[in-house]
Design a protein around this motif. Sequence first.
Motif, PDB file in Angstrom:
ATOM      1  N   TRP A  11      46.374  22.218  -2.583  1.00 40.16           N
ATOM      2  CA  TRP A  11      46.415  23.343  -3.304  1.00 40.16           C
ATOM      3  C   TRP A  11      47.486  23.623  -4.145  1.00 40.16           C
ATOM      4  O   TRP A  11      48.045  24.718  -4.346  1.00 40.16           O
ATOM      5  N   LEU A  18      48.981  27.333  -4.746  1.00 39.86           N
ATOM      6  CA  LEU A  18      48.433  28.538  -4.243  1.00 39.86           C
ATOM      7  C   LEU A  18      48.620  28.654  -2.644  1.00 39.86           C
ATOM      8  O   LEU A  18      48.585  27.723  -1.718  1.00 39.86           O
ATOM      9  N   ARG A  19      48.678  29.746  -2.345  1.00 38.34           N
ATOM     10  CA  ARG A  19      48.890  29.962  -0.749  1.00 38.34           C
ATOM     11  C   ARG A  19      48.061  31.370  -0.391  1.00 38.34           C
ATOM     12  O   ARG A  19      47.668  32.255  -1.217  1.00 38.34           O
ATOM     13  N   ALA A  20      47.729  31.536   0.888  1.00 40.17           N
ATOM     14  CA  ALA A  20      47.247  32.555   1.406  1.00 40.17           C
ATOM     15  C   ALA A  20      48.110  34.000   0.785  1.00 40.17           C
ATOM     16  O   ALA A  20      49.075  34.087   0.793  1.00 40.17           O
ATOM     17  N   PHE A  65      43.546  34.974   3.063  1.00 42.57           N
ATOM     18  CA  PHE A  65      42.490  34.484   2.179  1.00 42.57           C
ATOM     19  C   PHE A  65      41.163  35.359   2.142  1.00 42.57           C
ATOM     20  O   PHE A  65      40.671  35.667   1.058  1.00 42.57           O
ATOM     21  N   PHE A  73      44.218  34.478  -3.184  1.00 39.97           N
ATOM     22  CA  PHE A  73      45.110  33.415  -3.191  1.00 39.97           C
ATOM     23  C   PHE A  73      46.415  34.068  -3.882  1.00 39.97           C
ATOM     24  O   PHE A  73      46.312  34.885  -4.758  1.00 39.97           O
ATOM     25  N   ASN A  87      41.474  35.274  -7.223  1.00 36.73           N
ATOM     26  CA  ASN A  87      40.457  35.217  -6.039  1.00 36.73           C
ATOM     27  C   ASN A  87      39.142  34.880  -6.607  1.00 36.73           C
ATOM     28  O   ASN A  87      38.769  34.810  -7.675  1.00 36.73           O
TER      29      ASN A  87
END
Length: 193
Positions: A11, A18-20, A65, A73, A87
Amino acid sequence: MREILYNNYYWQNDLVRLRAWSEEDWEWDYYNNFDSEALRLADCELHLPPTITASQKFSSSIKDFCNDNRIGFAIETLDGITVGNMNLNSIDERNGTFEIATLIDREYRGRGYGTSAMKIVLKYAFMERRLNKYCASILEGNLGSITMHKKLGCEQEGVCKQNIYTNGRYHDEILFGLTKDMYSENINFCEKR
């Protein structure tokens, strides 16, 4: 907690990670809800004045998420600065279509963060989710989004004349598309951009 090693992390690329989205990201959302023109270009409408409560509810609804048919994200620099959100949405598993929505903080626009994040999510959608077509609808005048989509290899598929009403007049809606085949043919081209 042990140090996280990102050298094999799916990611991220050379510019973003990117992360939650988390509940704590409500402040980023709240701040960026004061950029009315960017939101008009993104959502094709004028939003009501922002509230802290609304941003907290939004962040809570998309944390970790998922929210219905949306995967949200946070977009970060490799130094951990949150520069945007994104998203994957309108996922239609039957027909293999999807959309992606992106908003970059005004201080970080034009630096390639949105394009870099899009590359990660497109790869995921096409190569991991087996989706077949990315569809984008862009309000006329959103030159940043139009430029980004062309860089990613998307093709303009049409224009819906005077299809969106905002800011006192009707605006054209520009349609872009990218199929998995087009993506696969252009993957080396896109990776270099």
